[in-house]
Design an enzyme around this catalytic site. Structure first.
Site, PDB file in Angstrom:
ATOM      1  N   LYS A  68      68.281  80.227  34.798  1.00 12.18           N
ATOM      2  CA  LYS A  68      68.450  80.366  36.251  1.00 12.18           C
ATOM      3  C   LYS A  68      67.524  79.434  37.028  1.00 12.18           C
ATOM      4  CE  LYS A  68      67.678  84.529  37.665  1.00 12.18           C
ATOM      5  NZ  LYS A  68      66.248  84.407  37.787  1.00 12.18           N
ATOM      6  N   THR A  70      66.088  76.731  35.916  1.00 12.29           N
ATOM      7  CA  THR A  70      66.483  75.361  35.601  1.00 12.29           C
ATOM      8  C   THR A  70      67.650  74.919  36.472  1.00 12.29           C
ATOM      9  OG1 THR A  70      65.749  75.669  33.312  1.00 12.29           O
ATOM     10  CG2 THR A  70      67.233  73.824  33.735  1.00 12.29           C
ATOM     11  N   ARG A  91      59.653  81.705  42.984  1.00 12.57           N
ATOM     12  CA  ARG A  91      58.539  82.633  42.785  1.00 12.57           C
ATOM     13  C   ARG A  91      57.472  81.997  41.894  1.00 12.57           C
ATOM     14  NH1 ARG A  91      61.100  87.253  39.784  1.00 12.57           N
ATOM     15  NH2 ARG A  91      62.379  85.517  39.070  1.00 12.57           N
ATOM     16  N   LYS A 102      58.886  86.106  27.658  1.00 10.63           N
ATOM     17  CA  LYS A 102      59.945  85.527  28.471  1.00 10.63           C
ATOM     18  C   LYS A 102      59.709  84.055  28.800  1.00 10.63           C
ATOM     19  CE  LYS A 102      62.280  86.019  32.917  1.00 10.63           C
ATOM     20  NZ  LYS A 102      61.804  84.776  33.518  1.00 10.63           N
ATOM     21  N   ALA A 270      61.850  91.436  39.194  1.00 11.19           N
ATOM     22  CA  ALA A 270      63.045  92.053  39.784  1.00 11.19           C
ATOM     23  C   ALA A 270      63.436  93.350  39.110  1.00 11.19           C
ATOM     24  CB  ALA A 270      64.211  91.076  39.730  1.00 11.19           C
ATOM     25  N   PHE A 298      65.983  87.964  37.386  1.00 14.52           N
ATOM     26  CA  PHE A 298      66.894  88.608  36.440  1.00 14.52           C
ATOM     27  C   PHE A 298      68.342  88.513  36.925  1.00 14.52           C
ATOM     28  CE2 PHE A 298      62.910  90.947  35.082  1.00 14.52           C
ATOM     29  CZ  PHE A 298      62.785  90.237  33.908  1.00 14.52           C
ATOM     30  N   PHE A 378      74.689  74.027  27.135  1.00 18.79           N
ATOM     31  CA  PHE A 378      73.822  73.803  25.986  1.00 18.79           C
ATOM     32  C   PHE A 378      74.510  72.789  25.067  1.00 18.79           C
ATOM     33  CE2 PHE A 378      71.723  77.331  27.687  1.00 18.79           C
ATOM     34  CZ  PHE A 378      70.588  77.666  26.971  1.00 18.79           C
ATOM     35  N   TRP A 406      69.426  70.415  32.384  1.00 20.13           N
ATOM     36  CA  TRP A 406      68.316  70.333  31.436  1.00 20.13           C
ATOM     37  C   TRP A 406      68.222  68.913  30.873  1.00 20.13           C
ATOM     38  CZ3 TRP A 406      66.641  68.901  26.725  1.00 20.13           C
ATOM     39  CH2 TRP A 406      65.428  69.461  26.262  1.00 20.13           C
TER      40      TRP A 406
END
Length: 552
Positions: A68, A70, A91, A102, A270, A298, A378, A406
């Site tokens: 998210k 990224t 954040r 995480k 969250a 999240f 990916f 990415w």
């Protein structure tokens, strides 16, 4: 190449140049070294921007990862490349997940905010200031009780907890004040993680320093022997706690690898807090740029719902577009595929797992805002899988775009950026989930049935008793911040996909009057996480010349 290696090889621009690009004058920033700065508010008057707000959210998180942050960074870079003046509001990462499992919150690959190491570690000290302010208040409470307890605080009913910005399960339930008469009054206590603290929520929802102080004064620290609430104002220390946060309230300015200005400020989780960066950060971006790309923690059931129902009424602006991030791997994971097998093509599992994405699309469309799906690509994804996701989204009348931020940065999200810009011009009227004067029970029922897809709510005996007292105190019309597992739409982490017919179990409430909401603790969710068997910290090191290794 690893994320940290990409970040370390990047050429950053001086923060003064980034500030200039954002439209900030030299007098409006306070540099913290060469590549970070605090923004001094309020800003001087300037021409009005388009003030378009894009909220990036995602499906429920899985071990496969969704990316998210990224996508948030890559999308903003892509919009900036297209000529749209864009800024990012994110954040601040917590050391809990950084050192735990995480990870951080700076994006990845060629879609990162930098300096990545600084942001993920101590940054500008905001987390430490919040931790210190929180624990100063705790010390003042216990000192008041020890020094005669003029307010008649019932030490059995103190609800203000100490905090630490690291996962430490051993501190969840403790006893303090042991050691004799000079060591305080013994009582049970506990620690939350800093990002779950009410001070973090207050910092993120305050409009200015005066509002911060007013909110701090309203914090309920516990109850007296007559079972009446006791506040920070009663204790007489609102000014002292506020002054410890006088610099932390200023938003932090950094940059992406592509030199897009980014503001990173505040970091509530969250799943146990409201999961959004500060109102001041988002508002500053809106004042400076035509397009603000922000994220909520999240999945859409947690961060996005709280963004819509808790943050936007304070911000005074609702999102013009919502982007939901999904990956083929995460959808297969929601379809029941083990992590070890996610690199194998499995269209049946992907279709099954798509139910999770579909529910989030429906939930966000409930607010009557344009919804777009970003398929975070990916290298192992097959053409058939990506095509199937787009096909399924089309069946739900939702546009989906494959992006490879990415590997390519903003260049990998050109189509997504154009779609977002176009969607921001749609004329929509935002529809709130609930009315401000709805009861707590009604608000929770709407969240459970309309956002989670559940059947209903069950309140414990303790929660029912609390609701009765909240009505007495006049707290029964406040917004609700649901504390729930992030891994499922239900309060059972093992129920993946899009379960239906389930019941959400509210075990107790925590009143957060300074934040102006009530926290509903559901299932077995914890406000102080624990470290995994092999914490990420075990792979970290720093060389003798100060180069960090193994951060990501």
């Amino acid at each position: 190449m690893k994320d940290i290696e990409i970040a370390q090889q990047a050429t950053m621009e001086p923060i003064t140049k980034i500030a200039q690009r954002a439209g900030l004058s030299a007098d409006e920033i306070e540099p913290y070294g060469k590549y970070k700065a605090k923004i001094t508010l309020p800003l001087t008057a300037r021409p009005k921007t388009k003030r378009k707000l894009i909220l990036v959210t995602s499906i429920n998180p899985t071990p496969a990862g969704e990316g998210k942050s990224t996508v948030t960074v890559g999308l903003a870079d892509a919009m900036q490349l297209s000529g749209a003046k864009t800024m990012i509001a994110l954040r601040e990462p917590s050391l809990g997940p950084v050192m735990g499992m995480k990870g951080g919150a700076t994006g990845g690959g060629y879609a990162q905010v930098v300096p990545m190491e600084d942001i993920n570690l101590h940054f500008t000290g905001d987390m430490h200031a919040l931790t210190t302010a929180n624990n100063t208040l705790a010390a003042l409470i216990d000192n008041h009780i020890y020094q005669g307890n003029q307010l008649q605080i019932d030490q059995r009913r103190v609800i203000w907890k100490r905090v630490l910005d690291i996962n430490d399960r051993a501190l969840r339930h403790i006893v303090i004040g042991l050691g004799g008469a000079t060591s305080g009054v013994p009582r049970e206590d506990g620690f939350d993680i800093t990002v779950a603290s009410e001070l973090m929520a207050i910092l993120c929802l305050s409009k200015d320093l005066a509002d911060l102080k007013q909110r701090i004064s309203q914090i309920v620290i516990g109850y007296n022997f007559a079972k009446q609430p006791v506040t920070v104002a009663d204790l007489g220390v609102a000014g002292a706690i506020t002054l410890l946060l006088k610099d932390a309230i200023k938003p932090n300015l950094v940059q992406t690898l592509a030199h897009t200005p980014a503001i990173i400020h505040g970091g509530p989780f969250a799943n146990i807090a409201h999961g959004c960066n500060s109102v001041l950060a988002t508002k500053t971006c809106l004042d400076l740029a035509d397009y603000t790309v922000t994220e909520a923690g999240f999945g859409a059931d947690l961060g996005a719902e709280k963004f819509m129902d808790i943050k936007t009424p304070v911000l005074g602006q609702t999102p013009n577009t919502v982007v939901i991030v999904a990956t083929a791997r995460a959808l297969k994971s929601n379809g029941g595929v083990a992590k070890a097998d996610l690199n194998e093509e499995n269209l049946d599992a992907l279709v099954k797992g798509y139910a999770n994405l579909r529910k989030h699309i429906q939930s966000m469309k409930r607010y009557n805002v344009p919804v777009i799906v970003a398929i975070n690509q990916f290298t192992q994804d097959t053409d058939a899988e990506l095509a199937k996701i787009k096909e399924l989204c089309a069946e739900d009348d939702t546009k989906a775009y494959v992006c490879n931020v990415w590997g390519q940065g903003g260049k990998g999200a050109g189509d997504l950026a154009q779609a977002v810009i176009e969607a921001c011009d749609e004329d929509r009227t935002f529809i709130p989930l609930y009315k401000a004067d709805d009861s707590i029970e009604v608000k929770i029922q709407k969240i459970v049935t309309e956002i989670y897809g559940g059947a209903g709510v069950e309140f414990s005996a303790k929660a029912k008793k609390q609701l009765a007292s909240f009505k007495e105190f006049g707290w029964d019309k406040m917004p609700v911040c649901m504390a729930k597992t992030q891994y499922s739409l239900s309060d059972n982490a093992k129920l993946i996909g899009a379960p239906t017919g389930f019941t959400i179990h509210v075990r107790e409430f925590v009143p957060k009057l300074g934040a102006h909401f009530l926290v509903a603790l559901t299932g077995n969710v914890l406000t102080m996480p624990g470290l995994p068997k092999k914490p990420a910290a075990m792979g970290m090191d720093v060389s003798t010349d100060g180069v960090i290794e193994g951060l990501y």
